[in-house]
Design an enzyme around this catalytic site. Sequence first.
Site, PDB file in Angstrom:
ATOM      1  N   CYS A 139       0.833  -1.209   0.000  1.00 55.60           N
ATOM      2  CA  CYS A 139       0.000   0.000   0.000  1.00 55.60           C
ATOM      3  C   CYS A 139       0.863   1.252   0.000  1.00 55.60           C
ATOM      4  CB  CYS A 139      -0.942  -0.007   1.210  1.00 55.60           C
ATOM      5  SG  CYS A 139      -2.013   1.440   1.269  1.00 55.60           S
ATOM      6  N   CYS A 142      -0.483   4.105   2.153  1.00 52.43           N
ATOM      7  CA  CYS A 142      -0.259   3.906   3.593  1.00 52.43           C
ATOM      8  C   CYS A 142       1.190   4.197   3.969  1.00 52.43           C
ATOM      9  CB  CYS A 142      -0.559   2.457   4.004  1.00 52.43           C
ATOM     10  SG  CYS A 142      -2.070   1.770   3.320  1.00 52.43           S
ATOM     11  N   ASP A 143       2.128   3.730   3.160  1.00 54.26           N
ATOM     12  CA  ASP A 143       3.521   3.662   3.596  1.00 54.26           C
ATOM     13  C   ASP A 143       4.514   4.509   2.808  1.00 54.26           C
ATOM     14  OD1 ASP A 143       2.745   1.844   5.555  1.00 54.26           O
ATOM     15  OD2 ASP A 143       2.941   0.142   4.194  1.00 54.26           O
TER      16      ASP A 143
END
Length: 315
Positions: A139, A142-143
């Site tokens: 992701c 997300c990261d």
Amino acid sequence: MEKTTPEKVQLLIIGSGPAGYTAAIYAARANLKPVLYQGIQPGGQLTITTEVENYPGFPDGVQGPELMVHFEKQAQRMGADLRYGLATAVDFSKHPFQVTIDEEKQVEADAVIIATGASAKWLGLESEQRLNGYGVSACAVCDGFFFRGKEVAIVGAGDTAAEEALYLSKLCSTVHMIVRRDEMRASRIMQDRVKATPNIKIYWNSVTDEILGEKSVDAVRIHNTQTDEKIEIPVKGFFVAIGHQPNSDIFKGQLDMDEAGYLKTVPGSAKTNIEGVFASGDVQDKIYRQAVTAAGSGCMAALDAERFLSEKGLH
């Protein structure tokens, strides 16, 4: 084998990520006495992430597993009945609905909320699993933030991979994009955007041999299938963007789903094509796939279920 008497419950929640736990919190507060089966991965995909910085309410960030423990404790405190177990079969053709847990226990439910989530597709490398959460991620949204100013690699060739490569290009110094064939599957407009971005470097006809690094990602070794050449690219992050698989197999033939297996819900609600069965979280969301949107849809599912049970005189 003698048939045991099914357990009767008012509301059954299948799955335990942000969507399932949020549904349980709302349903328990509405006195629906929800029973939640946590499934194969209690806490869902967040339990295999490390730092979560984009969930509201945690100014310093929070570890994914810790966030899910908070969700679980809150649902428990509200009175939800949380249980270990995996739903292995369902029969939504009659009411109350029949759900089989762990292939043996029968549960009858007046309403069902599905929150079984989706699973990222992985390449299947040992190093990929070993370094998952230590530079390997499925992701970028997300990261990606953790790799600001660093070099990263991304594998994939569809719209999601193109979108994530573009997202990473705004944060990272160079994005090395590994594409298996000599063309991308992404839509023409996405391909054009990727190709026009100066700090995205595309490696055609290439597959990932290995992700290198002991405790965190240091490099990726790729293999050109046309020339047989192998090269190592120094990177700190490795993103897998080859798609997600909704965990919806047990609902096939009963609930409407798209060609990829995502459950279809009535827009603006958590309602499926079967009255009294609701779907929330990543099993019905292939667009956003974030913890906060999953939690929001779990809330919707609980409110929809409460309305359904009240209208039917079942609550």
